[in-house]
Design a protein around this motif. Structure first.
Motif, PDB file in Angstrom:
ATOM      1  N   ILE A  55       0.877  -1.184   0.000  1.00  0.00           N
ATOM      2  CA  ILE A  55       0.000   0.000   0.000  1.00  0.00           C
ATOM      3  C   ILE A  55       0.908   1.225   0.000  1.00  0.00           C
ATOM      4  CG2 ILE A  55      -1.538   1.409   1.434  1.00  0.00           C
ATOM      5  CD1 ILE A  55      -3.048  -1.089   2.231  1.00  0.00           C
ATOM      6  N   GLU A  56       0.608   2.188  -0.878  1.00  0.00           N
ATOM      7  CA  GLU A  56       1.378   3.455  -0.901  1.00  0.00           C
ATOM      8  C   GLU A  56       0.859   4.324   0.249  1.00  0.00           C
ATOM      9  OE1 GLU A  56       0.825   4.166  -5.438  1.00  0.00           O
ATOM     10  OE2 GLU A  56       2.365   5.600  -4.747  1.00  0.00           O
ATOM     11  N   TRP A  57       1.467   4.128   1.420  1.00  0.00           N
ATOM     12  CA  TRP A  57       0.964   4.786   2.636  1.00  0.00           C
ATOM     13  C   TRP A  57       1.056   6.301   2.558  1.00  0.00           C
ATOM     14  CZ3 TRP A  57      -2.090   1.958   5.388  1.00  0.00           C
ATOM     15  CH2 TRP A  57      -1.897   0.561   5.436  1.00  0.00           C
ATOM     16  N   ALA A  58       1.950   6.822   1.708  1.00  0.00           N
ATOM     17  CA  ALA A  58       2.088   8.287   1.588  1.00  0.00           C
ATOM     18  C   ALA A  58       0.826   8.916   0.993  1.00  0.00           C
ATOM     19  CB  ALA A  58       3.294   8.631   0.736  1.00  0.00           C
ATOM     20  N   LYS A  59      -0.025   8.081   0.376  1.00  0.00           N
ATOM     21  CA  LYS A  59      -1.291   8.586  -0.187  1.00  0.00           C
ATOM     22  C   LYS A  59      -2.371   8.693   0.896  1.00  0.00           C
ATOM     23  CE  LYS A  59      -1.627   6.345  -4.748  1.00  0.00           C
ATOM     24  NZ  LYS A  59      -2.521   5.334  -5.420  1.00  0.00           N
ATOM     25  N   VAL A  60      -2.118   8.031   2.031  1.00  0.00           N
ATOM     26  CA  VAL A  60      -3.172   7.847   3.042  1.00  0.00           C
ATOM     27  C   VAL A  60      -3.050   8.878   4.161  1.00  0.00           C
ATOM     28  CG1 VAL A  60      -4.175   6.224   4.705  1.00  0.00           C
ATOM     29  CG2 VAL A  60      -3.211   5.363   2.553  1.00  0.00           C
ATOM     30  N   HIS A  61      -4.177   9.518   4.483  1.00  0.00           N
ATOM     31  CA  HIS A  61      -4.264  10.406   5.658  1.00  0.00           C
ATOM     32  C   HIS A  61      -5.198   9.757   6.659  1.00  0.00           C
ATOM     33  CE1 HIS A  61      -2.202  14.184   4.368  1.00  0.00           C
ATOM     34  NE2 HIS A  61      -2.287  13.546   3.205  1.00  0.00           N
ATOM     35  N   PHE A  62      -4.667   9.531   7.874  1.00  0.00           N
ATOM     36  CA  PHE A  62      -5.479   8.890   8.913  1.00  0.00           C
ATOM     37  C   PHE A  62      -6.040   9.931   9.872  1.00  0.00           C
ATOM     38  CE2 PHE A  62      -5.257   4.642   7.794  1.00  0.00           C
ATOM     39  CZ  PHE A  62      -3.976   4.116   7.715  1.00  0.00           C
ATOM     40  N   TYR A  63      -7.325   9.783  10.150  1.00  0.00           N
ATOM     41  CA  TYR A  63      -8.036  10.579  11.149  1.00  0.00           C
ATOM     42  C   TYR A  63      -8.724   9.586  12.074  1.00  0.00           C
ATOM     43  CZ  TYR A  63      -7.579  14.084   7.418  1.00  0.00           C
ATOM     44  OH  TYR A  63      -7.085  14.923   6.441  1.00  0.00           O
ATOM     45  N   TRP A  64      -9.370  10.100  13.140  1.00  0.00           N
ATOM     46  CA  TRP A  64     -10.105   9.213  14.033  1.00  0.00           C
ATOM     47  C   TRP A  64     -11.560   9.635  14.103  1.00  0.00           C
ATOM     48  CZ3 TRP A  64      -5.023   9.262  13.786  1.00  0.00           C
ATOM     49  CH2 TRP A  64      -4.356   8.043  13.946  1.00  0.00           C
ATOM     50  N   GLY A  65     -12.460   8.644  13.956  1.00  0.00           N
ATOM     51  CA  GLY A  65     -13.889   8.941  14.056  1.00  0.00           C
ATOM     52  C   GLY A  65     -14.292   9.221  15.490  1.00  0.00           C
ATOM     53  N   ASP A  66     -13.496   8.699  16.419  1.00  0.00           N
ATOM     54  CA  ASP A  66     -13.725   9.026  17.822  1.00  0.00           C
ATOM     55  C   ASP A  66     -12.467   8.706  18.613  1.00  0.00           C
ATOM     56  OD1 ASP A  66     -14.244   6.183  17.485  1.00  0.00           O
ATOM     57  OD2 ASP A  66     -15.008   6.185  19.526  1.00  0.00           O
ATOM     58  N   GLU A  67     -12.332   9.415  19.734  1.00  0.00           N
ATOM     59  CA  GLU A  67     -11.136   9.229  20.557  1.00  0.00           C
ATOM     60  C   GLU A  67     -11.522   9.511  22.009  1.00  0.00           C
ATOM     61  OE1 GLU A  67      -8.596   7.760  21.678  1.00  0.00           O
ATOM     62  OE2 GLU A  67      -7.243   8.372  20.069  1.00  0.00           O
ATOM     63  N   ARG A  68     -10.919   8.739  22.873  1.00  0.00           N
ATOM     64  CA  ARG A  68     -11.145   8.959  24.300  1.00  0.00           C
ATOM     65  C   ARG A  68     -10.342  10.182  24.744  1.00  0.00           C
ATOM     66  NH1 ARG A  68     -11.018   3.102  24.723  1.00  0.00           N
ATOM     67  NH2 ARG A  68     -12.771   2.425  23.446  1.00  0.00           N
ATOM     68  N   CYS A  69     -10.886  10.942  25.696  1.00  0.00           N
ATOM     69  CA  CYS A  69     -10.205  12.159  26.173  1.00  0.00           C
ATOM     70  C   CYS A  69      -9.187  11.783  27.249  1.00  0.00           C
ATOM     71  CB  CYS A  69     -11.220  13.178  26.689  1.00  0.00           C
ATOM     72  SG  CYS A  69     -12.261  13.782  25.351  1.00  0.00           S
ATOM     73  N   ILE A  70      -8.127  11.145  26.742  1.00  0.00           N
ATOM     74  CA  ILE A  70      -7.025  10.687  27.587  1.00  0.00           C
ATOM     75  C   ILE A  70      -5.743  10.895  26.774  1.00  0.00           C
ATOM     76  CG2 ILE A  70      -8.223   8.955  28.996  1.00  0.00           C
ATOM     77  CD1 ILE A  70      -7.604   6.886  26.805  1.00  0.00           C
ATOM     78  N   PRO A  71      -4.576  10.854  27.424  1.00  0.00           N
ATOM     79  CA  PRO A  71      -3.342  11.043  26.653  1.00  0.00           C
ATOM     80  C   PRO A  71      -3.101   9.908  25.660  1.00  0.00           C
ATOM     81  CG  PRO A  71      -2.967  11.333  29.025  1.00  0.00           C
ATOM     82  CD  PRO A  71      -4.349  10.778  28.879  1.00  0.00           C
ATOM     83  N   PRO A  72      -2.361  10.163  24.591  1.00  0.00           N
ATOM     84  CA  PRO A  72      -2.131   9.121  23.570  1.00  0.00           C
ATOM     85  C   PRO A  72      -1.360   7.919  24.111  1.00  0.00           C
ATOM     86  CG  PRO A  72      -0.742  11.041  23.174  1.00  0.00           C
ATOM     87  CD  PRO A  72      -1.703  11.420  24.260  1.00  0.00           C
ATOM     88  N   THR A  73      -0.703   8.125  25.248  1.00  0.00           N
ATOM     89  CA  THR A  73       0.091   7.039  25.839  1.00  0.00           C
ATOM     90  C   THR A  73      -0.769   6.125  26.734  1.00  0.00           C
ATOM     91  OG1 THR A  73       0.579   8.640  27.592  1.00  0.00           O
ATOM     92  CG2 THR A  73       2.272   8.328  25.872  1.00  0.00           C
ATOM     93  N   ASP A  74      -2.027   6.546  26.974  1.00  0.00           N
ATOM     94  CA  ASP A  74      -2.917   5.733  27.817  1.00  0.00           C
ATOM     95  C   ASP A  74      -3.321   4.471  27.064  1.00  0.00           C
ATOM     96  OD1 ASP A  74      -5.301   6.463  30.236  1.00  0.00           O
ATOM     97  OD2 ASP A  74      -5.534   4.736  28.880  1.00  0.00           O
ATOM     98  N   GLY A  75      -3.380   3.349  27.754  1.00  0.00           N
ATOM     99  CA  GLY A  75      -3.714   2.057  27.123  1.00  0.00           C
ATOM    100  C   GLY A  75      -5.080   2.045  26.467  1.00  0.00           C
ATOM    101  N   GLU A  76      -5.930   3.016  26.783  1.00  0.00           N
ATOM    102  CA  GLU A  76      -7.280   3.035  26.190  1.00  0.00           C
ATOM    103  C   GLU A  76      -7.369   3.945  24.965  1.00  0.00           C
ATOM    104  OE1 GLU A  76     -10.124   2.450  30.107  1.00  0.00           O
ATOM    105  OE2 GLU A  76     -10.818   3.525  28.336  1.00  0.00           O
ATOM    106  N   SER A  77      -6.239   4.566  24.608  1.00  0.00           N
ATOM    107  CA  SER A  77      -6.276   5.522  23.487  1.00  0.00           C
ATOM    108  C   SER A  77      -6.452   4.804  22.149  1.00  0.00           C
ATOM    109  CB  SER A  77      -4.958   6.313  23.457  1.00  0.00           C
ATOM    110  OG  SER A  77      -4.788   6.982  22.224  1.00  0.00           O
ATOM    111  N   ASN A  78      -7.414   5.240  21.347  1.00  0.00           N
ATOM    112  CA  ASN A  78      -7.589   4.651  20.013  1.00  0.00           C
ATOM    113  C   ASN A  78      -6.371   4.945  19.135  1.00  0.00           C
ATOM    114  OD1 ASN A  78     -10.083   3.543  20.583  1.00  0.00           O
ATOM    115  ND2 ASN A  78     -11.238   5.293  19.801  1.00  0.00           N
ATOM    116  N   TYR A  79      -5.853   6.172  19.263  1.00  0.00           N
ATOM    117  CA  TYR A  79      -4.626   6.497  18.505  1.00  0.00           C
ATOM    118  C   TYR A  79      -3.490   5.588  18.970  1.00  0.00           C
ATOM    119  CZ  TYR A  79      -0.139   8.552  17.532  1.00  0.00           C
ATOM    120  OH  TYR A  79       1.176   8.695  17.148  1.00  0.00           O
TER     121      TYR A  79
END
Ligand code: 6PG
Length: 241
Positions: A55-79
């Motif tokens: 897959i040509e990943w440089a063509k792809v932009h990732f967003y999130w449809g939803d995210e928990r209001c926690i830091p990205p390092t939290d085990g529950e983070s979707n990111y």
């Protein structure tokens, strides 16, 4: 609406990965809203295993449809889950990763992300349009982070809203119905026995389906596909034999 039913969740992941690879080939740039949850995790593992170079990943932009209001390092983070299972294993430009900043104040971040979608995404019907929105569905019929007790968030005039988990009270930033139903394609990834009742009610428009936010997913493009395993589809398979 199309239904693609596979024996196991692994086969769902394998077939959806192929579908995604074909989508990326067909476009110069692809704006994708990701979901959290157990099924996307298996998809990310499949992509990390078999699609690193195809897959040509440089063509792809990732967003999130939803995210928990926690830091990205939290085990529950979707990111955080996506970074661990996929982003850390592919070569994709950092500027193509548009995470919801769960560490920010929730209201501020919902506003910031709404503006980001407005700036980054092409418009359709004067509304930001994803090429693909990937959704899961909770056992309660929620999708993204719009839960039954806050189903009115679906009809918000905002692109993103702050939602609250019904049990834990955890705040989430979620995209709303006008963004989801404005996407070129929407794909549900739903697996497991615990989803079967809601899948049956929604697909057959029976029971309390109108109470479930997942039942409101109906993209204007008409391009809605449910990728299901047999366990989640057991209530509708009999009709299809
Ligand atoms: C989240 C997810 C959520 C998920 C469903 C299904 O942040 O929790 O985005 O909407 O898709 O809860 O999750 P499972 O596939 O793990 O059941």
């Amino acid at each position: 609406m199309k239904l693609k039913i596979y024996k196991t969740k692994q086969k769902v992941a394998l077939n959806f990965s192929k579908y995604l690879a074909d989508l990326v080939v067909s476009k110069n740039v692809v704006h994708i809203a990701l979901s959290g949850g157990s099924t996307p995790k298996i998809v990310f593992d499949e992509l990390a295993l078999n699609y690193v170079n195809s897959i040509e990943w440089a063509k792809v932009h990732f967003y999130w449809g939803d995210e928990r209001c926690i830091p990205p390092t939290d085990g529950e983070s979707n990111y955080g889950m996506t970074a661990e299972h996929l982003l850390s294993k592919i070569t994709i430009p950092a500027e193509n990763i548009h995470r919801v900043k769960g560490e920010n104040n929730a209201d501020y971040e919902a506003d910031r992300y709404s503006n980001l979608l407005n700036k980054n995404l092409p418009k359709r019907n004067s509304i930001p349009a994803f090429d693909l929105v990937i959704l899961g569905m909770g056992d309660d019929g929620h999708t993204a982070s719009i839960f039954p007790h806050e189903i009115d968030l679906w009809r918000s005039g905002e692109y993103c809203e702050v939602a609250e988990h019904p049990e834990t009270g955890q705040q989430r930033v979620t995209i709303t119905g006008q963004i989801i139903n404005n996407a070129a394609e929407v794909i549900f990834l739903v697996t497991g026995e615990s989803k079967a009742e809601k899948v049956q009610e929604i697909i057959k428009k029976g029971g309390d389906y109108k109470d479930y936010p997942a039942s409101l997913v109906n993209p204007r493009s008409g391009n809605l596909i449910w990728f299901l395993d047999e366990a989640a589809a057991q209530g509708i398979i009999s009709d299809r034999s």
